[in-house]
Motif scaffolding. Structure first.
Motif, PDB file in Angstrom:
ATOM      1  N   SER A 150       0.814  -1.220   0.000  1.00  0.00           N
ATOM      2  CA  SER A 150       0.000   0.000   0.000  1.00  0.00           C
ATOM      3  C   SER A 150       0.846   1.269   0.000  1.00  0.00           C
ATOM      4  O   SER A 150       0.307   2.382  -0.018  1.00  0.00           O
ATOM      5  CB  SER A 150      -0.930   0.010   1.216  1.00  0.00           C
ATOM      6  OG  SER A 150      -0.177   0.032   2.424  1.00  0.00           O
ATOM      7  N   GLY A 151       2.181   1.118   0.072  1.00  0.00           N
ATOM      8  CA  GLY A 151       3.067   2.284   0.033  1.00  0.00           C
ATOM      9  C   GLY A 151       3.181   3.030   1.334  1.00  0.00           C
ATOM     10  O   GLY A 151       3.611   4.194   1.353  1.00  0.00           O
ATOM     11  N   THR A 152       2.831   2.408   2.465  1.00  0.00           N
ATOM     12  CA  THR A 152       2.875   3.085   3.771  1.00  0.00           C
ATOM     13  C   THR A 152       3.907   2.476   4.715  1.00  0.00           C
ATOM     14  O   THR A 152       3.926   2.787   5.903  1.00  0.00           O
ATOM     15  CB  THR A 152       1.493   3.036   4.448  1.00  0.00           C
ATOM     16  OG1 THR A 152       1.094   1.668   4.621  1.00  0.00           O
ATOM     17  CG2 THR A 152       0.448   3.771   3.611  1.00  0.00           C
ATOM     18  N   ALA A 153       4.775   1.613   4.213  1.00  0.00           N
ATOM     19  CA  ALA A 153       5.773   0.947   5.063  1.00  0.00           C
ATOM     20  C   ALA A 153       6.906   1.922   5.405  1.00  0.00           C
ATOM     21  O   ALA A 153       7.385   2.667   4.539  1.00  0.00           O
ATOM     22  CB  ALA A 153       6.329  -0.279   4.358  1.00  0.00           C
ATOM     23  N   ARG A 154       7.331   1.879   6.664  1.00  0.00           N
ATOM     24  CA  ARG A 154       8.395   2.790   7.105  1.00  0.00           C
ATOM     25  C   ARG A 154       9.330   2.083   8.080  1.00  0.00           C
ATOM     26  O   ARG A 154       8.893   1.409   9.005  1.00  0.00           O
ATOM     27  CB  ARG A 154       7.789   4.013   7.796  1.00  0.00           C
ATOM     28  CG  ARG A 154       8.819   5.027   8.296  1.00  0.00           C
ATOM     29  CD  ARG A 154       8.135   6.190   9.007  1.00  0.00           C
ATOM     30  NE  ARG A 154       7.313   5.725  10.132  1.00  0.00           N
ATOM     31  CZ  ARG A 154       7.811   5.416  11.327  1.00  0.00           C
ATOM     32  NH1 ARG A 154       9.114   5.497  11.556  1.00  0.00           N
ATOM     33  NH2 ARG A 154       7.001   5.005  12.298  1.00  0.00           N
ATOM     34  N   ILE A 155      10.613   2.252   7.826  1.00  0.00           N
ATOM     35  CA  ILE A 155      11.667   1.801   8.749  1.00  0.00           C
ATOM     36  C   ILE A 155      12.499   3.023   9.101  1.00  0.00           C
ATOM     37  O   ILE A 155      12.812   3.845   8.218  1.00  0.00           O
ATOM     38  CB  ILE A 155      12.557   0.711   8.120  1.00  0.00           C
ATOM     39  CG1 ILE A 155      11.741  -0.540   7.813  1.00  0.00           C
ATOM     40  CG2 ILE A 155      13.720   0.354   9.053  1.00  0.00           C
ATOM     41  CD1 ILE A 155      12.515  -1.616   7.074  1.00  0.00           C
ATOM     42  N   ARG A 156      12.839   3.167  10.372  1.00  0.00           N
ATOM     43  CA  ARG A 156      13.618   4.330  10.797  1.00  0.00           C
ATOM     44  C   ARG A 156      14.906   3.872  11.475  1.00  0.00           C
ATOM     45  O   ARG A 156      14.897   3.000  12.332  1.00  0.00           O
ATOM     46  CB  ARG A 156      12.805   5.189  11.781  1.00  0.00           C
ATOM     47  CG  ARG A 156      13.517   6.478  12.220  1.00  0.00           C
ATOM     48  CD  ARG A 156      12.530   7.397  12.924  1.00  0.00           C
ATOM     49  NE  ARG A 156      12.157   6.884  14.234  1.00  0.00           N
ATOM     50  CZ  ARG A 156      12.707   7.305  15.385  1.00  0.00           C
ATOM     51  NH1 ARG A 156      13.652   8.224  15.372  1.00  0.00           N
ATOM     52  NH2 ARG A 156      12.295   6.809  16.531  1.00  0.00           N
TER      53      ARG A 156
END
Length: 383
Positions: free
Chosen positions: A277-283
């Motif tokens: 969905s294009g909302t994946a985030r790794i910080r």
């Protein structure tokens, strides 16, 4: 003593030297993980160690003269109440709450005893969360160390018969005329090779020779970022929050790349739906941690690296065992990745911890900078 103090559990006896407040004592107190504070009979701070400065977020000079009861809830009347036994040399303890302008409220252990000088008291304060994390870390290290040793021995024992099975299958294949029958020997050989490869992965951490040199942690993380983005492509964002003033550390670059690559890949695998969905985030976040205790060693400085994702979180039943070999939450996982991560981090004298809830999982790696304070381990009674 006030009722709250009466009901507080007596956590431990203070160290034998706690009745003394000379310079020798304060030199020793700098090594302690607990905050040590000298106050007068009105609970005004006279002197404290570095751990107290870290706990309150203020320098010793700024704390001098401050009313300790204004900083820690539940201490009002502790030093003034006539029934308090502190002045008679009996340690008094309670669990209460501490809050500062820079940190959220948290529970602390507080123990007070009389100092050698009349009208002076020594107060020890330790964060309950940190104490529990140290206990959990040591407990997990003991268990995972035993599990790794057993796994290593088991892998050696299994490899020999697997080699015999593979050799027998190859000889049998030469005797078979039917291609259909040779398909069965092909399966035997293929599955044997797969098991041998799995065993080699188990033994890799104990075979590879370490190459220790100066490492820039941001170069390591940038390499990991590029590898993960190349593998997972669009739909995944990797945020970087770096402290560019961090010094280099001594370490094995390949091992550290493997540590953070495994953590980032695990996060990406858990983010499958969000990547779609294009909302994946790794910080990635890097910071300096000051006056930390890592595996019973006290360090003035340590490197803190956070790997955070916005995935579904780790199931509660796996969190305590997540670093053990063969423990995995994925149907296609081997349970070796995080065990390898923990092994490599500990080879660097560091520690790793995890916090997870739906929508947020954080792995924090602490790597020491320099030698331990005092050059020796923090004693058990100081924890």
């Amino acid at each position: 003593m006030p009722r709250k103090a009466e009901k507080g559990a007596v956590l431990r006896q203070s160290p034998q030297h706690a009745r003394h407040s000379g310079d020798g004592f304060w030199i020793a107190a700098e090594v302690l993980a607990t905050a040590v504070i000298l106050v007068d009979d009105r609970a005004r701070i006279i002197r404290c160690n570095s751990a107290a400065e870290m706990l309150f977020g203020l320098s010793g000079r700024a704390l001098a003269g401050t009313d300790l009861t204004a900083l820690i809830d539940g201490l009002k009347g502790w030093f003034a109440a006539p029934e308090v036994k502190i002045a008679q040399g009996v340690p008094c303890s309670l669990v209460t709450e501490l809050s500062t302008p820079l940190q959220a409220a948290r529970h602390v252990f507080v123990t007070a005893t009389s100092a050698e000088e009349p009208g002076r008291y020594l107060v020890e304060v330790s964060d309950t969360h940190e104490a529990l994390e140290r206990f959990r870390e040591e407990h997990q290290s003991d268990l995972s160390g035993a599990a790794r040793g057993m796994l290593r021995n088991l892998a050696h024992e299994i490899k020999n018969p697997l080699g015999g099975i593979r050799g027998a299958a190859q000889l049998l294949e030469l005797e078979l005329a039917s291609p259909q029958l040779r398909e069965y020997t092909d399966v035997i050989i293929h599955e044997t090779d797969r098991l041998l490869a799995l065993l080699d992965r188990m033994l890799t951490p104990y075979r590879a020779e370490r190459r220790v040199q100066e490492i820039n942690i941001h170069e390591v993380l940038e390499r990991v970022k590029n590898l993960v983005l190349a593998e997972y492509g669009k739909g995944l964002e990797i945020e970087r929050d770096y402290d560019v003033s961090l010094p280099e550390i001594m370490g094995d670059g390949e091992q550290l790349i493997q540590v953070f690559l495994n953590l980032a890949r695990n996060a990406a695998q858990a983010l499958g739906d969000k990547i779609s969905s294009g909302t994946a985030r790794i910080r990635f976040q890097t910071r300096i941690a000051r006056l930390v205790t890592i595996r019973r060693n006290r360090y003035r400085l340590a490197l803190s690296v956070l790997v955070e994702d916005n995935g579904p979180g780790i199931p509660a039943e796996l969190r305590e065992r997540i670093f053990y070999p063969l423990v995995t939450g994925r149907a296609d996982g081997t349970g070796l990745g995080l065990a390898l991560v923990k092994n490599y981090v500990e080879q660097h004298g560091g520690a790793i911890e995890v916090q997870s809830s739906p929508g947020k999982t954080q792995f924090r790696v602490l790597l020491p900078i320099g030698a331990p304070i005092g050059g020796e381990q923090v004693k058990e009674e100081a924890l």
